[in-house]
Write a protein that holds these residues in place. Structure first.
Motif, PDB file in Angstrom:
ATOM      1  N   THR A   9      41.221  23.683  46.042  1.00  0.00           N
ATOM      2  CA  THR A   9      40.265  24.797  46.042  1.00  0.00           C
ATOM      3  C   THR A   9      39.700  25.026  44.646  1.00  0.00           C
ATOM      4  O   THR A   9      40.435  25.151  43.673  1.00  0.00           O
ATOM      5  CB  THR A   9      40.937  26.091  46.536  1.00  0.00           C
ATOM      6  OG1 THR A   9      41.364  25.926  47.885  1.00  0.00           O
ATOM      7  CG2 THR A   9      39.978  27.273  46.454  1.00  0.00           C
ATOM      8  N   GLU A  10      38.359  25.097  44.575  1.00  0.00           N
ATOM      9  CA  GLU A  10      37.676  25.340  43.299  1.00  0.00           C
ATOM     10  C   GLU A  10      37.107  26.752  43.192  1.00  0.00           C
ATOM     11  O   GLU A  10      36.767  27.210  42.102  1.00  0.00           O
ATOM     12  CB  GLU A  10      36.543  24.327  43.122  1.00  0.00           C
ATOM     13  CG  GLU A  10      37.016  22.880  43.072  1.00  0.00           C
ATOM     14  CD  GLU A  10      35.864  21.912  43.126  1.00  0.00           C
ATOM     15  OE1 GLU A  10      35.292  21.620  42.061  1.00  0.00           O
ATOM     16  OE2 GLU A  10      35.532  21.459  44.252  1.00  0.00           O
ATOM     17  N   LEU A  11      36.993  27.436  44.336  1.00  0.00           N
ATOM     18  CA  LEU A  11      36.442  28.794  44.376  1.00  0.00           C
ATOM     19  C   LEU A  11      36.938  29.466  45.646  1.00  0.00           C
ATOM     20  O   LEU A  11      37.024  28.829  46.694  1.00  0.00           O
ATOM     21  CB  LEU A  11      34.905  28.757  44.384  1.00  0.00           C
ATOM     22  CG  LEU A  11      34.169  30.069  44.675  1.00  0.00           C
ATOM     23  CD1 LEU A  11      34.367  31.058  43.536  1.00  0.00           C
ATOM     24  CD2 LEU A  11      32.684  29.813  44.918  1.00  0.00           C
ATOM     25  N   ILE A  12      37.274  30.761  45.544  1.00  0.00           N
ATOM     26  CA  ILE A  12      37.588  31.569  46.719  1.00  0.00           C
ATOM     27  C   ILE A  12      36.483  32.592  46.902  1.00  0.00           C
ATOM     28  O   ILE A  12      36.066  33.260  45.955  1.00  0.00           O
ATOM     29  CB  ILE A  12      38.944  32.283  46.583  1.00  0.00           C
ATOM     30  CG1 ILE A  12      40.101  31.284  46.627  1.00  0.00           C
ATOM     31  CG2 ILE A  12      39.126  33.317  47.692  1.00  0.00           C
ATOM     32  CD1 ILE A  12      41.461  31.906  46.418  1.00  0.00           C
ATOM     33  N   VAL A  13      35.994  32.711  48.132  1.00  0.00           N
ATOM     34  CA  VAL A  13      35.086  33.798  48.510  1.00  0.00           C
ATOM     35  C   VAL A  13      35.842  34.663  49.510  1.00  0.00           C
ATOM     36  O   VAL A  13      36.197  34.194  50.593  1.00  0.00           O
ATOM     37  CB  VAL A  13      33.775  33.272  49.112  1.00  0.00           C
ATOM     38  CG1 VAL A  13      32.914  34.433  49.609  1.00  0.00           C
ATOM     39  CG2 VAL A  13      33.008  32.445  48.086  1.00  0.00           C
ATOM     40  N   THR A  14      36.100  35.911  49.136  1.00  0.00           N
ATOM     41  CA  THR A  14      36.977  36.749  49.949  1.00  0.00           C
ATOM     42  C   THR A  14      36.234  37.856  50.677  1.00  0.00           C
ATOM     43  O   THR A  14      35.240  38.390  50.185  1.00  0.00           O
ATOM     44  CB  THR A  14      38.085  37.385  49.087  1.00  0.00           C
ATOM     45  OG1 THR A  14      38.931  38.196  49.923  1.00  0.00           O
ATOM     46  CG2 THR A  14      37.517  38.262  47.992  1.00  0.00           C
ATOM     47  N   ALA A  15      36.747  38.205  51.847  1.00  0.00           N
ATOM     48  CA  ALA A  15      36.314  39.429  52.514  1.00  0.00           C
ATOM     49  C   ALA A  15      36.706  40.604  51.623  1.00  0.00           C
ATOM     50  O   ALA A  15      37.758  40.575  50.972  1.00  0.00           O
ATOM     51  CB  ALA A  15      36.983  39.547  53.882  1.00  0.00           C
ATOM     52  N   PRO A  16      35.886  41.647  51.557  1.00  0.00           N
ATOM     53  CA  PRO A  16      36.148  42.726  50.600  1.00  0.00           C
ATOM     54  C   PRO A  16      37.456  43.466  50.819  1.00  0.00           C
ATOM     55  O   PRO A  16      38.048  43.980  49.867  1.00  0.00           O
ATOM     56  CB  PRO A  16      34.942  43.660  50.779  1.00  0.00           C
ATOM     57  CG  PRO A  16      34.341  43.296  52.087  1.00  0.00           C
ATOM     58  CD  PRO A  16      34.631  41.851  52.288  1.00  0.00           C
TER      59      PRO A  16
END
Length: 479
Positions: free
Chosen positions: A79-86
């Motif tokens: 994984t290079e980036l995490i995009v998370t639910a708020p």
């Protein structure tokens, strides 16, 4: 959802990268689709594996997205980036692993901000413990009245990703942002922003009031034109003072009293601007009448002033502020008059899910039979009851944590009659309304302002408000 506005620079930011999306739902699914469409290798992780999650997973897997249900704790390899639910809390093991691996974490707001094109519409942003949705909707109405192409986005209306990537062209966006969203949006830089108020809320997520306030204060970082604060809430002004803004950005206050220079306020029933006028030390601009605000409750007038401040910061003329307020219709369950029966008004403010919101609601009426209770979420009620005691004709309590309110009433309003309904079934609302009618006299307001969450009895505050309205209708029909 299109991606025609995404520049090659932005596309290269994610193309070919291994990106983990944390959480399905209203933000995770669109984020996964967008990132996959931009050429990222997307893996979605989700704690739950219920039927809805399985359906969403199937939809994404059909596109070629990898989905891991029931395992939101493990960081996918590479994984290079995490995009998370708020809503995902910062202390989750997934984020601890990401920090140890040096992997950045963005929220959906950060993703939308980063994916904007070079000619993207500026953002007018709003946060606060209460009043965000109403203020953003008022702001959007003012912008539309000025002939601008706009949308209410963020926590409401059009999704931010749709707004920045879709085919619709906007002149400006009215953006509602929660403390969760701001926590995960380090790069956000708004044209202008407002913090409406600050009161303890979501402390289980943030860990402390200081951390909660700091996340709210992120909305001011890098503002270009105006940081709008509540003159009656010093904590909001303190956040402005602490913010790193662009040169020339101004602090603009709003007040329910007579405004000082660089403030908006109220004079003789008129909303006036002493901030965006020539010679603000001696002049003021009439914007609208208090009667143009619906409903004209004090906290809603404050919302209107905050919206007007942001609109004026963007150059909206006074007539558009007035016309926008006149055109605005509040959402259901926000100080909504349900009926008037035998001279008693029945008002639904089921959206008052915390003590700060309930206090504002109670302050709008002089003689009240208060229906309250539900899930307290760790709140205490002494301050609320002490401030509101003189307005209370009587109180009807429902819900799991009603004893907390009952005890506060015993301490601070022992003379006020209290009906404690030992029920948490949905039918308790009809019984509560009947008891409230028994306590009320002509000229009173029966007010549903629970100061608590609804999930002990109802699916959400909307269902709770609907139950109240239905009970009032049954009462009016002679039930």
């Amino acid at each position: 959802m299109g991606s025609g506005k995404v520049t090659s620079t932005v596309s290269s930011m994610v193309k070919g990268k291994r990106i983990t999306v944390a959480g399905l739902g209203v933000s995770g699914v669109p984020a996964a689709k967008v990132l996959h469409g931009l050429g990222a290798h997307v893996t979605v992780v989700n704690d739950g594996a219920d039927e809805r999650a399985r359906d969403q997973a199937a939809e994404l897997e059909a596109l070629g997205v990898t989905v891991r249900l029931g395992d939101g704790a493990t960081l996918p390899e590479g994984t290079e980036l995490i995009v998370t639910a708020p809503g995902w809390k910062p202390d989750k093991p997934l984020f601890t692993a990401a920090a140890e691996a040096g992997v950045p974490i963005w929220g959906d707001v950060e993703l939308a901000w980063r994916l904007r094109g070079p000619d993207a519409a500026p953002w007018l942003a709003v946060t606060g413990t209460n009043g965000k949705t109403t203020t953003v909707q008022m702001l959007a109405s003012m912008l539309r009245a000025a002939g601008l192409r706009t949308a209410a986005v963020g926590n409401i209306g059009v999704s931010l990703l749709d707004a920045v990537l879709g085919e619709e062209r906007y002149d400006v966006l009215a953006v509602e942002l929660s403390s969760y969203q701001l926590h995960w949006a380090p790069s956000l830089r708004a044209h202008s922003a407002a913090v409406l108020n600050l009161a303890p809320d979501h402390l289980d997520w943030h860990g402390s009031m200081e951390a909660y306030a700091a996340d709210k204060g992120r909305i001011y970082e890098g503002n270009r034109v105006a940081c709008v604060y509540n003159a009656a809430d010093k904590a909001t002004e303190d956040l402005v003072r602490a913010a790193d803004v662009e040169e020339g950005c101004r602090a603009i206050g709003f007040t329910l009293g007579t405004p000082a220079p660089s403030q908006l306020g109220v004079v003789d029933g008129i909303l006036v601007d002493r901030a965006f006028v020539a010679d603000r030390h001696h002049n003021a601009q009439e914007l609208a009448e208090v009667s143009d605000v619906s409903p004209p409750a004090p906290h809603n007038i404050a919302n209107a002033l905050a919206a007007a401040a942001l609109a004026r910061a963007f150059g909206v003329p006074p007539t558009a502020v007035r016309d926008g307020l006149r055109a605005f219709t509040p959402d259901a369950h926000r100080i909504a008059l349900v009926d008037d029966l035998d001279g008693v008004a029945y008002v639904d403010d089921s959206k008052a899910t915390n003590t700060h919101a309930a206090e504002a609601s109670l302050a709008a009426y002089d003689s009240i039979v208060w229906i309250a209770g539900g899930l307290a979420k760790g709140a205490t009620f002494d301050e609320l009851v002490a401030k509101s005691a003189k307005r209370l004709r009587g109180v009807v309590l429902i819900g799991a944590d009603r004893a907390l309110i009952r005890d506060a009433l015993a301490r601070h309003a022992p003379e006020v009659p209290v009906v404690d309904l030992d029920r948490t079934d949905t039918g308790a609302m009809l019984a509560a309304v009947r008891e409230a009618r028994r306590l009320a006299v002509t000229g009173d307001t029966v007010l549903l302002a629970p100061a608590c969450a609804s999930m002990d009895m109802f699916a959400n505050y909307n269902k709770r408000g609907d139950a109240f309205a239905e009970a009032v209708r049954e009462l009016g029909a002679g039930a």
